[in-house]
Design a protein around this motif. Structure first.
Motif, PDB file in Angstrom:
ATOM      1  N   ALA A  86      47.447  38.151  31.825  1.00  0.00           N
ATOM      2  CA  ALA A  86      46.027  38.303  31.489  1.00  0.00           C
ATOM      3  C   ALA A  86      45.414  36.982  31.037  1.00  0.00           C
ATOM      4  O   ALA A  86      44.255  36.682  31.346  1.00  0.00           O
ATOM      5  CB  ALA A  86      45.859  39.360  30.398  1.00  0.00           C
ATOM      6  N   ASP A 101      44.435  35.084  34.150  1.00  0.00           N
ATOM      7  CA  ASP A 101      43.756  35.828  35.216  1.00  0.00           C
ATOM      8  C   ASP A 101      42.238  35.672  35.067  1.00  0.00           C
ATOM      9  O   ASP A 101      41.658  36.114  34.075  1.00  0.00           O
ATOM     10  CB  ASP A 101      44.151  37.307  35.110  1.00  0.00           C
ATOM     11  N   ARG A 153      39.923  37.284  36.224  1.00  0.00           N
ATOM     12  CA  ARG A 153      39.197  38.549  36.131  1.00  0.00           C
ATOM     13  C   ARG A 153      38.939  38.930  34.664  1.00  0.00           C
ATOM     14  O   ARG A 153      38.094  39.774  34.392  1.00  0.00           O
ATOM     15  CB  ARG A 153      39.974  39.654  36.844  1.00  0.00           C
ATOM     16  N   PHE A 154      39.686  38.298  33.765  1.00  0.00           N
ATOM     17  CA  PHE A 154      39.446  38.470  32.328  1.00  0.00           C
ATOM     18  C   PHE A 154      38.619  37.277  31.860  1.00  0.00           C
ATOM     19  O   PHE A 154      39.155  36.200  31.599  1.00  0.00           O
ATOM     20  CB  PHE A 154      40.770  38.541  31.547  1.00  0.00           C
ATOM     21  N   ARG A 196      38.453  38.830  25.556  1.00  0.00           N
ATOM     22  CA  ARG A 196      38.193  38.619  26.974  1.00  0.00           C
ATOM     23  C   ARG A 196      37.476  39.856  27.499  1.00  0.00           C
ATOM     24  O   ARG A 196      37.517  40.909  26.867  1.00  0.00           O
ATOM     25  CB  ARG A 196      39.496  38.371  27.737  1.00  0.00           C
ATOM     26  N   THR A 219      36.516  42.214  31.104  1.00  0.00           N
ATOM     27  CA  THR A 219      36.893  42.461  32.498  1.00  0.00           C
ATOM     28  C   THR A 219      35.675  42.378  33.411  1.00  0.00           C
ATOM     29  O   THR A 219      34.695  43.102  33.232  1.00  0.00           O
ATOM     30  CB  THR A 219      37.560  43.842  32.650  1.00  0.00           C
ATOM     31  N   ARG A 220      35.783  41.508  34.404  1.00  0.00           N
ATOM     32  CA  ARG A 220      34.720  41.358  35.402  1.00  0.00           C
ATOM     33  C   ARG A 220      34.703  42.560  36.348  1.00  0.00           C
ATOM     34  O   ARG A 220      33.679  42.908  36.925  1.00  0.00           O
ATOM     35  CB  ARG A 220      34.946  40.095  36.234  1.00  0.00           C
ATOM     36  N   GLU A 221      35.874  43.152  36.548  1.00  0.00           N
ATOM     37  CA  GLU A 221      36.053  44.282  37.460  1.00  0.00           C
ATOM     38  C   GLU A 221      37.200  45.119  36.926  1.00  0.00           C
ATOM     39  O   GLU A 221      37.869  44.726  35.955  1.00  0.00           O
ATOM     40  CB  GLU A 221      36.391  43.776  38.873  1.00  0.00           C
ATOM     41  N   VAL A 259      40.781  46.261  36.386  1.00  0.00           N
ATOM     42  CA  VAL A 259      42.039  45.524  36.520  1.00  0.00           C
ATOM     43  C   VAL A 259      43.179  46.442  36.110  1.00  0.00           C
ATOM     44  O   VAL A 259      43.135  47.078  35.051  1.00  0.00           O
ATOM     45  CB  VAL A 259      42.057  44.268  35.611  1.00  0.00           C
ATOM     46  N   ALA A 266      36.046  48.022  34.544  1.00  0.00           N
ATOM     47  CA  ALA A 266      35.170  46.852  34.476  1.00  0.00           C
ATOM     48  C   ALA A 266      34.307  46.926  33.216  1.00  0.00           C
ATOM     49  O   ALA A 266      33.998  48.012  32.709  1.00  0.00           O
ATOM     50  CB  ALA A 266      34.277  46.788  35.717  1.00  0.00           C
ATOM     51  N   GLN A 295      34.968  45.908  30.106  1.00  0.00           N
ATOM     52  CA  GLN A 295      35.675  46.261  28.873  1.00  0.00           C
ATOM     53  C   GLN A 295      36.086  45.019  28.076  1.00  0.00           C
ATOM     54  O   GLN A 295      36.330  43.948  28.632  1.00  0.00           O
ATOM     55  CB  GLN A 295      36.929  47.080  29.198  1.00  0.00           C
ATOM     56  N   VAL A 330      38.891  43.084  25.838  1.00  0.00           N
ATOM     57  CA  VAL A 330      40.353  43.048  25.853  1.00  0.00           C
ATOM     58  C   VAL A 330      40.849  42.005  24.852  1.00  0.00           C
ATOM     59  O   VAL A 330      40.342  40.875  24.818  1.00  0.00           O
ATOM     60  CB  VAL A 330      40.890  42.700  27.262  1.00  0.00           C
TER      61      VAL A 330
END
Length: 392
Positions: A53, A56, A58-59, A283, A285-287, A289, A298, A300, A302
């Protein structure tokens, strides 16, 4: 899967969160959790999942990806810790040149002198609060000298930074941030007017990329803000936690005294076992995961539980044992990926010198049985105690 209610665990969780992280991990590496104030987020407690994560994209680090603009951006600006590529790439490129190995190594003599002076001041009393007398003044002096901040302003900086890294009243935190911002703006203008100098802030003002790009005023302010807070709060707890871990594991302290070559191992194991940063900053979420078999939708929030990751038995056998001879490669105390701590070499340098000086000067160092009980730092970000009474 039930939501973990962190508020149910109270002071016991703050004092020793590791058994709780182990319990969470036993039923999976990723969980939905709720803060005592009701804020819901996803908590990552598995080493491999957390490491993934952290790297990544996406985070995201900027909450703008979920349509939120943090109020501190209007006061301080955007700094490295809250930026994503390509903004992060640009900012890091402009500042990396000022954090060379040569600059860090050039600080060694000054750090050695400072630790010797602090030990001299402590010695006659026979006892001290190690945080106030040693672990705090060393890194705050180093980072302030590095940035060119006058000595008389350091106590104010400590008050501001303490209010910003531990949970508290929002108005108090906002006031501290505005104080920081105003002070840094004035300091930057003074540095511009004074012209080239050897301190880090002057170097950042002068820094240019090959294409002529340079840091704007707000970017300089945000960078100085991040360096001042991250450059001393974490190192205070690195030093104090390492000493506390050794004093509560006398057989490990004896091994280190018998073999000074274990010094680096003591620092790295303390970073793994009970490091200064309990969780990374949020972090987003862009989408959707899927992480560790759990889908995080998406949009959220984290938290990667750095302290939990470094006690994962899948990565570190017998993780609750403090062992300065352990192979600590793979610990995540300084993060991972593009947000890996820029100041890690300086923190390690200060930690090694501080510990070596302390052990050399105080061969009978021990916890003070007459000292006040430990008061743990609140919240999930920083891990440490406000005071550490010791004697010799």
């Amino acid at each position: 899967m039930a939501v973990i209610e962190l508020g149910e665990y109270g002071a016991d969780f703050t004092a020793n969160p590791y058994p709780y992280y182990a319990k969470f991990r036993a039923s999976g590496p990723v969980h939905e959790a709720r803060m005592p104030d009701g804020y819901r987020f996803w908590l990552v407690v598995g080493h491999d999942e957390g490491r993934a994560a952290l790297a990544d994209p996406r985070f995201a680090k900027s909450p703008s990806v979920i349509g939120v603009r943090p109020p501190e951006e209007d006061i301080i600006g955007v700094h490295l810790l809250g930026a994503d590529a390509p903004d992060h790439t640009r900012l890091r490129r402009l500042v990396t040149g000022e954090f060379t190995g040569r600059r860090v190594e050039s600080l060694r003599p000054r750090v050695e002198r400072l630790t010797a002076e602090l030990a001299d001041a402590m010695e006659p009393a026979g006892r001290a609060d190690l945080v106030d007398a040693y672990a705090y003044p060393l890194p705050i002096t180093v980072i302030c000298e590095l940035l060119g901040v006058p000595a008389e302003d350091r106590d104010t900086f400590r008050r501001w930074s303490t209010e910003l890294v531990t949970p508290g009243d929002e108005n108090t935190m906002a006031e501290a941030m505005r104080g920081f911002a105003g002070y840094l703006d004035a300091l930057i203008e003074d540095k511009r007017a004074a012209g080239p100098a050897d301190d880090l802030l002057s170097g950042l003002i002068a820094a240019r990329a090959e294409d002529g790009d340079r840091l704007s005023g707000p970017e300089l302010r945000a960078m100085a803000y991040l360096l001042l807070i991250a450059g001393h709060e974490t190192t205070v707890n690195l030093i104090a936690n390492t000493v506390r871990n050794l004093l509560t594991h006398p057989e490990q302290l004896a091994a280190l005294r018998a073999d000074p070559g274990l010094l680096d191992g003591a620092i790295e194991e303390s970073l793994r076992y009970d490091g200064p940063v309990e969780t990374g900053t949020f972090r987003f979420t862009r989408e959707a995961v899927t992480l560790g078999g759990t889908e995080i939708p998406a949009g959220q929030s984290v938290l990667v539980g750095i302290g939990a990751l470094d006690r994962d038995p899948a990565r570190f056998p017998d993780p609750d044992r403090f062992d300065i001879r352990r192979d600590t490669r793979g610990h995540l105390a300084f993060g991972h990926g593009i947000h890996y701590c820029l100041g890690a070499p300086l923190a390690r340098l200060e930690g090694r010198i501080a510990l070596r000086t302390l052990l050399d000067r105080f061969p009978r160092l021990e916890l003070d049985p007459e000292g006040e009980p430990w008061e743990w730092l609140p919240g999930l970000l920083m891990r440490g105690v406000r005071h550490l009474p010791v004697r010799w």
